[in-house]
Enzyme design. Sequence first.
Site, PDB file in Angstrom:
ATOM      1  N   THR A   1      62.930  67.760  18.753  1.00  0.00           N
ATOM      2  CA  THR A   1      61.489  67.740  18.510  1.00  0.00           C
ATOM      3  C   THR A   1      61.076  66.328  18.120  1.00  0.00           C
ATOM      4  O   THR A   1      61.887  65.577  17.574  1.00  0.00           O
ATOM      5  CB  THR A   1      61.094  68.753  17.418  1.00  0.00           C
ATOM      6  OG1 THR A   1      59.668  68.784  17.298  1.00  0.00           O
ATOM      7  CG2 THR A   1      61.698  68.392  16.066  1.00  0.00           C
TER       8      THR A   1
ATOM      9  N   HIS B   1      74.487  75.248   7.962  1.00  0.00           N
ATOM     10  CA  HIS B   1      75.695  74.966   7.179  1.00  0.00           C
ATOM     11  C   HIS B   1      76.716  76.101   7.257  1.00  0.00           C
ATOM     12  O   HIS B   1      77.863  75.936   6.810  1.00  0.00           O
ATOM     13  CB  HIS B   1      75.317  74.725   5.709  1.00  0.00           C
ATOM     14  CG  HIS B   1      76.217  73.758   4.999  1.00  0.00           C
ATOM     15  ND1 HIS B   1      77.476  73.428   5.461  1.00  0.00           N
ATOM     16  CD2 HIS B   1      76.050  73.047   3.868  1.00  0.00           C
ATOM     17  CE1 HIS B   1      78.039  72.567   4.628  1.00  0.00           C
ATOM     18  NE2 HIS B   1      77.195  72.322   3.650  1.00  0.00           N
TER      19      HIS B   1
END
Length: 308
Positions: free
Chosen positions: A229, A281
């Site tokens: 993006t 994560h």
Amino acid sequence: MAKEHGIDLSSLTGTGAGGRISKQDIEAAIAVGGAPAAVPAYSAPAPRPAPPPPAAGASGGQAHAALETAVPREKIYFGNYEVQPMSMMRQRIAEHMVASKRVSAHVYSVDEIDMTKVAGLRAKAKDEFEKRYETKLTFMPFFVKAAVAGLRAFPTLNASLDGTNVVIHKEINIGIAVALDGGLIVPVVKNADERNLLGIQRTMNDLAERARSKKLKPEEVQEGTFSITNPGVFGGLFGLPVISQPNVGILGLGAIEKRPVVVEDAIAIRSMCYVTLSYDHRVVDGAIAHQFLHKVKETLEKWSEPLL
């Protein structure tokens, strides 16, 4: 969702496990024109009933807790205001983003890239590039190529999570966020690792144009394995984007601007750009994330691919 938006499930190709149709498949169909003809009219929220009196014998703390539960914590409607119902696209985006934040353990890493070499090469070649190939040369295909280099070196970021299984994708399909009036969509450059700079630029221009005219096919917003993006195109220094499910990473590009930096113990004016990596994560650790960003940085700062 399919019933609400009048979508025929038999017309969709499922991208979930075993070919099952997923929520993302339905959202993709809605984004390309499957929304209902009319948006339900907005209804003002019903007045909240007065809180019931505390039960006989209730302590002061219990009564206060009951009152806190019954009374809204924040007043939303006050003074002069205008109510604007969310479009169906805006509602789907909201659901998708909230779900992503709830599902993925978001972590963010930031790096800075010296884009001086790329900016110089592009400035020299862009007019001839457009004349020869009849398409404009932007900075985005350079970042796509650099992301491909990073994903080849660190394929953990080109993955999805299916329960306790990490699915490493062999294809590198890069989703590029495209801003629309009142929302955004993420068309996918399929097999980006097999395309040269011109091929990526042409594909991106075509997808972006058809995204804005609502002519994308459902399969053109599916099967992305990584996303990019570009808040920098609107002047943003950098952003911390939300991961597009079911990806485990998204690269955010800041504005490319000239700044004074230290180069070999001297002050120099360079074209600099902040890049951010949002990653899940649950799958990706900080060491891999920063090595990926370093590979992206190295590819751009040492660019060697010819533009013409």
